[in-house]
Design a protein around this motif. Structure first.
Motif, mmCIF file in Angstrom:
data_model
loop_
_atom_site.group_PDB
_atom_site.id
_atom_site.type_symbol
_atom_site.label_atom_id
_atom_site.label_comp_id
_atom_site.label_asym_id
_atom_site.label_seq_id
_atom_site.Cartn_x
_atom_site.Cartn_y
_atom_site.Cartn_z
ATOM 1 N N PHE A 100 -7.112 -11.729 -0.248
ATOM 2 C CA PHE A 100 -6.024 -12.983 -0.714
ATOM 3 C C PHE A 100 -5.759 -12.686 -2.309
ATOM 4 C CE2 PHE A 100 -7.411 -15.916 2.716
ATOM 5 C CZ PHE A 100 -6.611 -15.553 3.568
ATOM 6 N N GLU A 101 -6.629 -12.449 -3.030
ATOM 7 C CA GLU A 101 -6.310 -12.246 -4.308
ATOM 8 C C GLU A 101 -5.086 -11.267 -4.725
ATOM 9 O OE1 GLU A 101 -6.654 -14.098 -7.977
ATOM 10 O OE2 GLU A 101 -7.948 -14.419 -6.261
ATOM 11 N N ASP A 102 -5.265 -10.043 -4.070
ATOM 12 C CA ASP A 102 -4.069 -9.134 -4.134
ATOM 13 C C ASP A 102 -2.751 -9.452 -3.417
ATOM 14 O OD1 ASP A 102 -5.854 -7.456 -5.476
ATOM 15 O OD2 ASP A 102 -6.233 -6.087 -3.784
ATOM 16 N N ALA A 103 -2.881 -9.997 -2.324
ATOM 17 C CA ALA A 103 -1.770 -10.536 -1.517
ATOM 18 C C ALA A 103 -1.001 -11.744 -2.303
ATOM 19 C CB ALA A 103 -2.063 -11.099 -0.320
ATOM 20 N N ILE A 104 -1.814 -12.801 -3.202
ATOM 21 C CA ILE A 104 -1.465 -13.696 -4.006
ATOM 22 C C ILE A 104 -0.429 -13.189 -4.953
ATOM 23 C CG2 ILE A 104 -2.025 -15.569 -5.348
ATOM 24 C CD1 ILE A 104 -3.862 -16.417 -3.255
ATOM 25 N N HIS A 105 -1.181 -12.017 -5.769
ATOM 26 C CA HIS A 105 -0.478 -11.565 -6.682
ATOM 27 C C HIS A 105 1.039 -10.684 -6.350
ATOM 28 C CE1 HIS A 105 0.143 -7.708 -9.507
ATOM 29 N NE2 HIS A 105 -0.170 -8.875 -10.337
ATOM 30 N N ASP A 106 0.800 -10.036 -5.207
ATOM 31 C CA ASP A 106 1.978 -9.553 -4.789
ATOM 32 C C ASP A 106 3.131 -10.532 -4.647
ATOM 33 O OD1 ASP A 106 0.925 -7.173 -5.018
ATOM 34 O OD2 ASP A 106 0.532 -6.956 -2.713
ATOM 35 N N ILE A 107 2.653 -11.592 -3.723
ATOM 36 C CA ILE A 107 3.900 -12.476 -3.457
ATOM 37 C C ILE A 107 4.299 -13.290 -4.864
ATOM 38 C CG2 ILE A 107 3.822 -14.861 -2.524
ATOM 39 C CD1 ILE A 107 2.108 -13.768 -0.310
ATOM 40 N N SER A 108 3.280 -13.577 -5.940
ATOM 41 C CA SER A 108 3.899 -14.420 -7.040
ATOM 42 C C SER A 108 4.829 -13.199 -7.839
ATOM 43 C CB SER A 108 2.800 -14.548 -8.010
ATOM 44 O OG SER A 108 2.009 -13.414 -8.303
ATOM 45 N N ILE A 109 4.956 -11.930 -7.634
ATOM 46 C CA ILE A 109 5.964 -11.342 -8.210
ATOM 47 C C ILE A 109 7.116 -11.195 -7.639
ATOM 48 C CG2 ILE A 109 6.392 -8.774 -8.484
ATOM 49 C CD1 ILE A 109 3.385 -8.158 -9.121
ATOM 50 N N ILE A 110 6.972 -11.379 -6.171
ATOM 51 C CA ILE A 110 8.240 -11.389 -5.483
ATOM 52 C C ILE A 110 9.105 -12.656 -5.979
ATOM 53 C CG2 ILE A 110 8.930 -11.826 -3.038
ATOM 54 C CD1 ILE A 110 8.267 -8.830 -3.680
ATOM 55 N N CYS A 111 8.312 -13.838 -5.883
ATOM 56 C CA CYS A 111 8.821 -15.235 -6.271
ATOM 57 C C CYS A 111 9.425 -14.932 -7.741
ATOM 58 C CB CYS A 111 7.713 -16.189 -6.165
ATOM 59 S SG CYS A 111 7.170 -16.551 -4.255
ATOM 60 N N GLN A 112 8.921 -14.356 -8.532
ATOM 61 C CA GLN A 112 9.278 -14.235 -10.098
ATOM 62 C C GLN A 112 10.731 -13.766 -9.829
ATOM 63 O OE1 GLN A 112 6.463 -12.380 -12.479
ATOM 64 N NE2 GLN A 112 5.053 -14.166 -12.488
ATOM 65 N N ARG A 113 10.830 -12.406 -9.224
ATOM 66 C CA ARG A 113 11.830 -11.690 -9.036
ATOM 67 C C ARG A 113 13.076 -12.610 -8.464
ATOM 68 N NH1 ARG A 113 9.378 -5.901 -6.926
ATOM 69 N NH2 ARG A 113 8.322 -5.408 -8.793
ATOM 70 N N ASN A 114 12.695 -13.560 -7.663
ATOM 71 C CA ASN A 114 13.616 -14.498 -7.243
ATOM 72 C C ASN A 114 13.857 -15.583 -7.739
ATOM 73 O OD1 ASN A 114 14.551 -12.954 -4.514
ATOM 74 N ND2 ASN A 114 12.362 -12.539 -4.052
ATOM 75 N N GLY A 115 13.402 -15.897 -8.988
ATOM 76 C CA GLY A 115 13.680 -17.057 -9.838
ATOM 77 C C GLY A 115 12.541 -17.840 -10.046
ATOM 78 N N GLY A 116 11.381 -17.634 -9.202
ATOM 79 C CA GLY A 116 10.122 -18.426 -9.549
ATOM 80 C C GLY A 116 9.694 -18.366 -10.951
ATOM 81 N N ALA A 117 8.924 -19.529 -11.522
ATOM 82 C CA ALA A 117 8.549 -19.572 -12.767
ATOM 83 C C ALA A 117 6.981 -19.404 -12.603
ATOM 84 C CB ALA A 117 8.959 -21.171 -13.498
ATOM 85 N N LEU A 118 6.389 -19.338 -11.727
ATOM 86 C CA LEU A 118 4.870 -19.331 -11.589
ATOM 87 C C LEU A 118 4.263 -17.800 -12.069
ATOM 88 C CD1 LEU A 118 3.724 -21.384 -8.509
ATOM 89 C CD2 LEU A 118 3.852 -22.083 -10.855
ATOM 90 N N ILE A 119 3.444 -17.744 -13.102
ATOM 91 C CA ILE A 119 2.988 -16.486 -13.485
ATOM 92 C C ILE A 119 1.431 -16.163 -13.120
ATOM 93 C CG2 ILE A 119 2.529 -14.995 -15.477
ATOM 94 C CD1 ILE A 119 4.822 -16.493 -16.729
ATOM 95 N N TYR A 120 1.290 -15.305 -12.413
ATOM 96 C CA TYR A 120 -0.083 -15.025 -11.860
ATOM 97 C C TYR A 120 -0.987 -14.464 -13.210
ATOM 98 C CZ TYR A 120 -3.793 -12.734 -9.173
ATOM 99 O OH TYR A 120 -5.167 -12.377 -8.690
ATOM 100 N N LYS A 121 -1.981 -14.993 -13.367
ATOM 101 C CA LYS A 121 -3.087 -14.767 -14.166
ATOM 102 C C LYS A 121 -4.288 -14.560 -13.445
ATOM 103 C CE LYS A 121 -0.711 -17.621 -17.634
ATOM 104 N NZ LYS A 121 -0.847 -18.622 -18.633
ATOM 105 N N THR A 122 -4.895 -13.429 -14.037
ATOM 106 C CA THR A 122 -6.440 -13.022 -13.526
ATOM 107 C C THR A 122 -7.326 -13.982 -14.116
ATOM 108 O OG1 THR A 122 -6.752 -11.349 -15.302
ATOM 109 C CG2 THR A 122 -5.921 -10.469 -13.361
ATOM 110 N N ASP A 123 -8.476 -14.377 -13.342
ATOM 111 C CA ASP A 123 -9.546 -15.104 -13.963
ATOM 112 C C ASP A 123 -10.379 -14.707 -14.749
ATOM 113 O OD1 ASP A 123 -8.140 -17.482 -12.439
ATOM 114 O OD2 ASP A 123 -9.381 -16.838 -10.473
#
Length: 78
Positions: free
Chosen positions: A55-78
């Motif tokens: 899930f961690e890897d999938a969430i990372h990938d999806i966050s990148i896709i969202c950023q490329r489409n205008g999303g503002a959330l930035i994935y940070k490792t814990d």
């Protein structure tokens, strides 16, 4: 509904819940964000690959896709 479709829906629901936790959002907020910035489309299109990842890897990938489409959330490792 086929078994595969059921698995896909369950996976997407679980991933939305984990995305919500990662970014401190409500589940509805997470769904709306993912829908707006094409994360759900990505999940549907690449389910066959994503469900083999953590899930961690999938969430990372999806966050990148969202950023490329205008999303503002930035994935940070814990």
């Amino acid at each position: 509904m086929s078994r595969e479709e059921t698995y896909q829906i369950r996976y997407i629901i679980a991933l939305i819940a984990e995305f919500a936790k990662k970014f401190n959002l409500g589940q509805r907020q997470a769904y709306n964000y993912l829908k707006r910035f094409k994360g759900i489309d990505y999940l549907m299109s690449f389910y066959d690959v994503l469900h083999t990842q953590s899930f961690e890897d999938a969430i990372h990938d999806i966050s990148i896709i969202c950023q490329r489409n205008g999303g503002a959330l930035i994935y940070k490792t814990d």
